[in-house]
Each structure stands twice: as C-alpha cells, then as structure tokens.
Enzyme design. Structure first.
Site, mmCIF file in Angstrom:
data_model
loop_
_atom_site.group_PDB
_atom_site.id
_atom_site.type_symbol
_atom_site.label_atom_id
_atom_site.label_comp_id
_atom_site.label_asym_id
_atom_site.label_seq_id
_atom_site.Cartn_x
_atom_site.Cartn_y
_atom_site.Cartn_z
ATOM 1 N NE ARG A 77 -70.602 -1.629 -59.855
ATOM 2 C CZ ARG A 77 -70.076 -2.916 -59.331
ATOM 3 N NH1 ARG A 77 -69.612 -2.838 -57.971
ATOM 4 N NH2 ARG A 77 -69.953 -3.520 -60.167
ATOM 5 N NE ARG A 146 -66.608 -2.857 -53.703
ATOM 6 C CZ ARG A 146 -66.936 -3.647 -54.560
ATOM 7 N NH1 ARG A 146 -68.087 -3.976 -55.326
ATOM 8 N NH2 ARG A 146 -65.885 -4.420 -55.266
ATOM 9 C CE LYS A 215 -66.455 -7.784 -54.395
ATOM 10 N NZ LYS A 215 -66.967 -8.156 -55.640
ATOM 11 C CE LYS A 217 -70.580 -6.395 -52.747
ATOM 12 N NZ LYS A 217 -71.157 -7.487 -53.598
ATOM 13 C CB CYS A 436 -75.329 -10.864 -62.957
ATOM 14 S SG CYS A 436 -74.576 -12.360 -64.310
ATOM 15 C CB CYS A 442 -68.998 -9.499 -66.795
ATOM 16 S SG CYS A 442 -68.257 -10.131 -65.335
ATOM 17 C CB CYS A 481 -69.271 -16.773 -63.460
ATOM 18 S SG CYS A 481 -68.846 -15.173 -62.453
ATOM 19 C CB CYS A 485 -73.036 -10.257 -59.691
ATOM 20 S SG CYS A 485 -71.415 -10.226 -59.622
HETATM 21 FE FE1 SRM Z 1 -70.685 -8.255 -58.681
HETATM 22 C C1 SRM Z 1 -67.425 -9.047 -59.735
HETATM 23 C C2 SRM Z 1 -71.419 -6.915 -61.607
HETATM 24 C C3 SRM Z 1 -73.507 -7.246 -57.271
HETATM 25 C C4 SRM Z 1 -70.355 -10.651 -56.338
HETATM 26 N N1 SRM Z 1 -69.455 -7.695 -60.353
HETATM 27 C C5 SRM Z 1 -68.091 -8.182 -60.600
HETATM 28 C C6 SRM Z 1 -67.642 -7.446 -61.748
HETATM 29 C C7 SRM Z 1 -67.069 -6.116 -61.536
HETATM 30 C C8 SRM Z 1 -66.764 -8.323 -62.660
HETATM 31 C C9 SRM Z 1 -65.070 -8.080 -62.325
HETATM 32 O O1 SRM Z 1 -64.836 -8.224 -61.119
HETATM 33 O O2 SRM Z 1 -64.570 -7.793 -63.459
HETATM 34 C C10 SRM Z 1 -69.174 -7.533 -62.494
HETATM 35 C C11 SRM Z 1 -69.141 -6.308 -63.510
HETATM 36 C C12 SRM Z 1 -70.134 -6.656 -64.607
HETATM 37 C C13 SRM Z 1 -70.455 -5.443 -65.737
HETATM 38 O O3 SRM Z 1 -69.907 -5.779 -66.960
HETATM 39 O O4 SRM Z 1 -71.036 -4.608 -65.215
HETATM 40 C C14 SRM Z 1 -69.997 -7.136 -61.442
HETATM 41 N N2 SRM Z 1 -71.903 -7.270 -59.240
HETATM 42 C C15 SRM Z 1 -72.234 -6.692 -60.557
HETATM 43 C C16 SRM Z 1 -73.667 -6.026 -60.749
HETATM 44 C C17 SRM Z 1 -73.607 -4.927 -61.715
HETATM 45 C C18 SRM Z 1 -74.414 -7.011 -61.058
HETATM 46 C C19 SRM Z 1 -75.863 -6.839 -61.637
HETATM 47 O O5 SRM Z 1 -76.299 -7.231 -62.585
HETATM 48 O O6 SRM Z 1 -76.531 -5.979 -60.916
HETATM 49 C C20 SRM Z 1 -73.836 -5.730 -59.086
HETATM 50 C C21 SRM Z 1 -73.377 -4.373 -59.019
HETATM 51 C C22 SRM Z 1 -73.734 -3.807 -57.464
HETATM 52 C C23 SRM Z 1 -73.268 -2.673 -57.163
HETATM 53 O O7 SRM Z 1 -74.087 -1.535 -57.584
HETATM 54 O O8 SRM Z 1 -72.343 -2.381 -56.243
HETATM 55 C C24 SRM Z 1 -73.156 -6.708 -58.563
HETATM 56 N N3 SRM Z 1 -71.545 -8.652 -57.033
HETATM 57 C C25 SRM Z 1 -72.791 -8.412 -56.594
HETATM 58 C C26 SRM Z 1 -73.540 -9.379 -55.586
HETATM 59 C C27 SRM Z 1 -74.776 -8.836 -55.113
HETATM 60 C C28 SRM Z 1 -75.060 -7.753 -53.737
HETATM 61 O O9 SRM Z 1 -73.856 -7.394 -53.468
HETATM 62 O O10 SRM Z 1 -75.841 -7.664 -53.267
HETATM 63 C C29 SRM Z 1 -72.631 -10.113 -55.336
HETATM 64 C C30 SRM Z 1 -72.788 -11.351 -54.384
HETATM 65 C C31 SRM Z 1 -72.682 -10.773 -52.713
HETATM 66 C C32 SRM Z 1 -71.228 -11.071 -52.595
HETATM 67 O O11 SRM Z 1 -70.580 -9.978 -52.723
HETATM 68 O O12 SRM Z 1 -70.927 -11.950 -52.020
HETATM 69 C C33 SRM Z 1 -71.598 -9.806 -56.184
HETATM 70 N N4 SRM Z 1 -68.980 -9.624 -58.127
HETATM 71 C C34 SRM Z 1 -69.262 -10.515 -57.029
HETATM 72 C C35 SRM Z 1 -67.995 -11.183 -57.152
HETATM 73 C C36 SRM Z 1 -67.635 -12.497 -55.930
HETATM 74 C C37 SRM Z 1 -67.192 -11.848 -54.746
HETATM 75 C C38 SRM Z 1 -66.603 -13.068 -53.746
HETATM 76 O O13 SRM Z 1 -66.660 -12.755 -52.363
HETATM 77 O O14 SRM Z 1 -66.188 -14.226 -54.054
HETATM 78 C C39 SRM Z 1 -66.962 -10.698 -58.053
HETATM 79 C C40 SRM Z 1 -65.603 -11.224 -58.226
HETATM 80 C C41 SRM Z 1 -64.683 -10.532 -57.356
HETATM 81 O O15 SRM Z 1 -65.139 -9.770 -56.574
HETATM 82 O O16 SRM Z 1 -63.498 -10.839 -57.360
HETATM 83 C C42 SRM Z 1 -67.837 -9.717 -58.806
HETATM 84 FE FE1 SF4 Z 2 -69.832 -11.252 -64.101
HETATM 85 FE FE2 SF4 Z 2 -70.010 -13.387 -62.605
HETATM 86 FE FE3 SF4 Z 2 -70.860 -11.134 -61.659
HETATM 87 FE FE4 SF4 Z 2 -72.238 -12.181 -63.583
HETATM 88 S S1 SF4 Z 2 -71.930 -13.219 -61.530
HETATM 89 S S2 SF4 Z 2 -71.686 -10.263 -63.323
HETATM 90 S S3 SF4 Z 2 -70.798 -13.080 -64.834
HETATM 91 S S4 SF4 Z 2 -68.766 -11.775 -62.205
#
Ligand code: SRM
Ligand code: SF4
Length: 576
Positions: A77, A146, A215, A217, A436, A442, A481, A485
C-alpha cells in the site's frame, strides 16, 4: 503505557516493543528461501506498508491438486496524503502492477494505492521502486497515523491550498521516524550498497517504541464539501474558511467504522466535536490527541484499542480535560459550522486558473484492463499524452487535474477509444457506490464485495428506473465483513458481509456522513438484496417530503415502520 510487569498486554504489543523500532528480523527473513514471513514479522511488516496474504480463490484449486499449504502473496500500500501524485508516479505504479503484481492497481477508500499479488522475492523491489519515484509505503498500515486524507479538489482558492498543505504537514509530522524502513528497503539486501536515504535516530519522538495501540486516522475537509467523510475519523480537521482563507478548524474526534458483531462492546461511531483551533495550532492539538491515545488507549485488547473506545469509556469531558493537559492550554469550543455538502468531484470542473479537472469514476477503484474495457491503458495514455496532475478521491476514483481547455476533448476521446465509460454516462447509483476489496486477497472477508457490487448495481439501476428514481443521489457501500473498509455504517445503503453469501442491509445514513445508519434486515442472501430494498424505494417515491433524500426518509420513518410497510407491500403485491 505497557510495562514488563503487565502480563495482560496484547501479543502484538510485545512484538512491537521488542522489534527495535520495527526492525524485527524482517531483513533476515527477506532473503531466506521461504515464500512467507514468521508471524511476528507479518505484524511488523504492516508498519512498512505490506500485508502477507494468499489468493483465496486458489486455495480450493490447490487442495484439489493435492498441494499443501498456502501460496503467499503480498499487498503493498502506498500512502498518498490528500491523494496527490504526479502522472509519472502513477505510471510507475502501473508498471509495477504489471511487472511485479497481479496486473491491476487498486485505488483505496483512503486515497491510497495498492498493489496485489506481489510474491516475497519481489517485495523488496516493489517497495524500493515505489520509493525511487518519491512515494512511500511507510506507515500506510500498522499502529500509526495512517494516510492523511484531504479534499482533493485542485481549486486555486487559498482555503483548498491550505487544507492540502495541512494534510501534507500532518502526514510528515506523524510519519514514523525509524530508520528501519530505509535500512530494509532502500539498501540492497545482499550487497548493502545503496546509499541510505533519510533515516535518523532510532527514536520515535511521538510514538515511542510501542507505537500506538491501534491504527489512527485523520482527514482534512470542509463543511460545504465533506468528501473525506470527516465523521468516520479518529481525528477530523473541519476547515472553517472566511474570506477565502482558513481561519481555523473544528476538531472532530472518535469516529470509526470497524465492529465485531459477536463482541458487544465494539461498535461503529461517528466522531464528536472536541474544539476549535487556529491553523498554527492544528498540529500541536493533533499531537496532544495522538499522545493521549498513545498513553491511555487500550493495549490489552486490540478490539477495544481505537480512540472511539477510550472516549466512550471516559466520556467527552474527561477526554477533553486530558487533551488540555497534553496541549498545555484550555481548549476553545467548536464553532457552529457543520457539514452541509459533499462533492464527489466527478466530471469536468474549472479549477480557477483557467485549467480544468476531470473526475473519472473508477468502479470500486480497480484500474485494470479487461476484454471489453481497457481502463489501465486509458489511464496510461492520458498520463503519457497530457501529463495531468493526479488526485485520488475517497470514493476510490481519480481526478486528472491541470488540463488545458483544448485538451479536454482529446482526453475524453482516449477514454471512449478504450471503451471506458466517461463519468457523465455512469448512473448516479453506480457513481455514488463503493466496495471494499474482500475476496480473493483479503484474509478477513466473509463474502464477496468488490466483485459482487457491480452486479447488485446493475439490478439497482433497473429497479430505480422503474420507480423513476434514477437521478437520485445516494450512497451504496458494500463490504465483505463488518470491519467497514468502504465506510458502510454512515451511508444511505450499507451492505455488510455477514455469513457465506449473506449480507446485513443498513439504511438511514446519508451522503453527508454525519449519522450512523441502522439495520433494516440481517442475513439477506446476495441475490435478494435488491428485492429487499425494493419496497423502500416505492415507499420513498410516494411518501418523501420535498427534497428529502433516501437516507433522510429512512431515518425519519425508522426501522419498525419501514419493516411494517415492506410486509404490507409484499403481502398486497403493491403496484409499482
Ligand atoms: Fe481496511 C483491515 C483494506 C480502509 C477498517 N483493510 C483491512 C485489511 C488490511 C485486511 C487485514 O487486516 O488483513 C484489508 C486488505 C484487503 C486487501 O486485500 O487489499 C483492508 N481498508 C482496506 C482498503 C484497501 C479498502 C478499499 O477497498 O479501499 C482501504 C485502504 C485504505 C488506505 O489506503 O489506507 C481500507 N479500513 C478502511 C476503512 C475506511 C477508512 O479508513 O476511511 C476502515 C473503516 C474506518 C475505521 O478504521 O474504523 C477500515 N480495515 C478496517 C478494519 C477494522 C478496524 C477497527 O477498528 O475495527 C480492519 C481490521 C483490523 O484492523 O484488524 C481492516
Ligand atoms: Fe477485508 Fe472486511 Fe476490509 Fe472488506 S471490510 S477489505 S472484507 S477487512
């Protein structure tokens, strides 16, 4: 703060603490013969911007062929504050996805870029080459601040420039300072010959050796254009502009989307207003908040470690008092300004300097070539021909900026030649949707998302047309899930993967993003999503008040009323 005496610390905390500022044994394992890293290094690698994954589609095939174990691949990333990069940098990332990745490049929901499918033996080259074009993956993932989001509009107004400048300054200020990144990725792993770039002391002045509990943000946005979804952030800077300049920021804190339905103490939350700060104090205030989270955020349970839980546990008064202590002075109350608009920046718009910006809708952010549509080739040709500035949006799309008036026609001709649908021809429901990544990369996905949403949108387009609602603007966001994201918990229609091919359907949020939606129906099979929503469209068409959006209507009616209507609708076979 974690101590050796505290046996309850989360395992990840101990890994960070003993990692020597994120070094671990990554360098050693990089050159071993395995196609994977050990568990503790996998955790550390996130801070370097890469995730170890495996192709989940390939698992079944491999099993059938009697192959044991997983075939590991890496997601890489790139962090882009405010989503800003140059044509040359984008071209370099596109080359990388072809040469070292899975031939696709993914725009993320936080204005970043992701390569998928990089094998371990290519990981060093991928990260090094990203750095060679002056981009970085450091701190794109992991327990740090981030990518800092910012309204990407390339407007010449002083306020927009100040907002972008703040996003870059915040990104620099909170970037991890460990030299480990440069040691590992920017020096030849075998000969060690390359000159070290950057680096510094093995000290993290803000984070310390355990970094943050989780993390963190941040985003910079405007009341009249909340395109960065300020209310979903740990910390949001809402820029208050007067006479074309930013006079200060309303600071929002404690937003977050991720939740684990089986753990009752987890929840999505919209941020709350903390205070107002003048521009020159914005970073100091953010530092105070980050340090409070560093020192008091939960380090024993990662599921409770985001800032929103600290604020929930303490209450805003106690939190505010602690921030004042770290900030060293009393906080000023927020100004009354609040979000009132959201611009997705799609299509043509004038920048204010005689040049133009074109927002191209990229469905779910995936830049790829297919048999019928060559989006990757089109983006390449636009970049090579006109060398526009590039900005990525928080809806996973792309802006070509600084386009001369006489280049406009040619740019759209390139898109049409390669069968890329110009934004003007994209339906409102598709344009305002995002998903997402989910399957196949993922590791946390329960259902499909990016690969499923286009089909749902195809059906929604037909359904909305039937109800005469095709031009209504509302957000549809899908995730594979409950981690959220694609920010599904504050939009008009949220579709969240819950069990195999089943989704929870949320309604009642809105484009402005300042309110959570609510569960309308749980465990809806993928092929029944549109039929489940259909009665609500009929209800909305007939009963909305003037100018009311779909999300506002659902919010006003409430879950029980919507359900009662839907039951009546289905029983009576109400005429569409
Ligand atoms: Fe996310 C985890 C993809 C934005 C909340 N996110 C992941 C992981 C890394 C899976 C993992 O931990 O194994 C995913 C990788 C998938 C892949 O194959 O690429 C993933 N997140 C993404 C992206 C690529 C989604 C997308 O389709 O664009 C976004 C990357 C953003 C970036 O450039 O930094 C992405 N993730 C978000 C957002 C939206 C935002 O930040 O505006 C959220 C919700 C906001 C938040 O943080 O509360 C988000 N991602 C999560 C979470 C839940 C965090 C939590 O506090 O519960 C996880 C799981 C974790 O961190 O354990 C997660
Ligand atoms: Fe993976 Fe869940 Fe984030 Fe989608 S919402 S990219 S399934 S961790």
């Amino acid at each position: 703060m974690p101590t050796d005496e505290n046996p309850q610390l989360d395992g990840g905390e101990l890994v960070k603490e003993s990692s020597d500022y994120l070094r671990g044994t990554i360098a050693d394992e990089l050159s071993d013969e395995n196609d994977f890293f050990s568990k503790s290094n996998v955790g550390l690698l996130k801070h370097h911007g890469t995730y170890q994954q495996d192709d989940r589609d390939a698992r079944a095939t491999n099993r059938q062929q009697g192959k044991k174990g997983k075939e590991f691949i890496f997601m890489v990333r790139t962090k882009l504050p405010g989503g800003r990069l140059t044509s040359q940098q984008l071209l370099a990332e596109l080359d990388l996805c072809d040469e070292l990745g899975d031939t696709t490049l993914r725009i993320t929901s936080r204005q970043g870029l992701q390569l998928h499918g990089v094998v371990k033996s290519d990981l060093h080259a991928a990260i090094e080459r990203i750095n060679e074009v002056q981009l970085t993956t450091l701190g794109a993932c992991g327990d740090v601040c981030r990518n800092v989001m910012c309204c990407p509009a390339p407007l010449t107004s002083a306020a927009h420039k100040q907002a972008q400048d703040l996003a870059h300054a915040v990104a620099d200020y909170f970037a991890p300072k460990t030299p480990a990144y440069h040691e590992i990725w920017l020096r030849d792993p075998v000969t060690g010959e390359k000159e070290l770039v950057g680096g510094g002391e093995s000290v993290e002045p803000i984070y310390g050796k355990c970094y943050l509990p989780r993390k963190f943000k941040m985003a910079v946005g405007f009341p009249d254009d909340n395109c960065v979804d300020l209310y979903t952030h740990d910390l949001g800077f809402m820029a208050i502009a007067e006479n074309d300049g930013v006079v200060g920021y309303n600071i929002l804190v404690g937003g977050g989307q991720g939740t684990t339905p089986s753990v009752e103490t987890t929840f999505p939350a919209v941020a709350e207003k903390l205070c107002f700060v003048e521009p020159e104090q914005a970073i100091a205030l953010a530092e105070a908040v980050v340090k409070v989270q560093r020192d008091y955020g939960c380090r024993t349970n990662r599921k409770q470690a985001r800032l929103k839980y600290l604020i929930h546990d303490w209450g805003m008064d106690q939190f505010r008092a602690k921030v004042e202590e770290y900030f060293g002075r009393a906080l000023t109350d927020s100004r009354p300004d609040d979000v009132r608009g959201f611009n997705d920046h799609m299509g043509w718009s004038e920048q204010g300097d005689g040049k133009w910006c074109y927002g191209l809708n990229v469905e779910n952010g995936r830049i790829a070539d297919g048999p019928s549509r060559q989006l990757k080739e089109a983006v390449r040709e636009v970049c090579r021909t006109y060398e526009p500035g590039i900005r990525l949006t928080s809806h996973q799309s792309i802006l070509f900026t600084d386009v001369e008036a006489e280049q406009r026609e040619g740019l759209v001709d390139i898109l049409r030649k390669l069968n890329v649908t110009p934004t003007e021809d994209v339906s409102a429901v598709r344009r305002w949707s995002m998903a997402c990544v989910a399957w196949p990369t993922c590791g946390l996905s329960i259902t499909e998302s990016e690969r499923a949403l286009p089909g749902v949108i195809d059906q929604l387009e037909l359904e909305l047309e039937q109800y005469g609602l095709s031009s209504e603007e509302f957000t549809v966001r899908m995730t594979g899930c409950p981690n959220g994201c694609a920010r599904p918990y504050n939009c008009d229609i949220g579709l969240v993967g819950r069990a195999k091919e089943k989704y929870t359907v949320f309604v009642g949020g809105r484009i402005l993003g300042d309110r959570l939606n609510f569960i309308y129906k749980d465990m809806v099979p993928a092929d029944e999503i549109v039929a489940t929503l259909s009665p609500l469209f009929a209800y909305y068409r007939d009963e909305r008040t003037a100018g009311e959006t779909f999300g506002d209507f659902c919010h006003r009616q409430g879950q029980a009323d919507l359900e009662a209507w839907a039951d009546k609708f289905s029983a009576a076979g109400v005429d569409e």
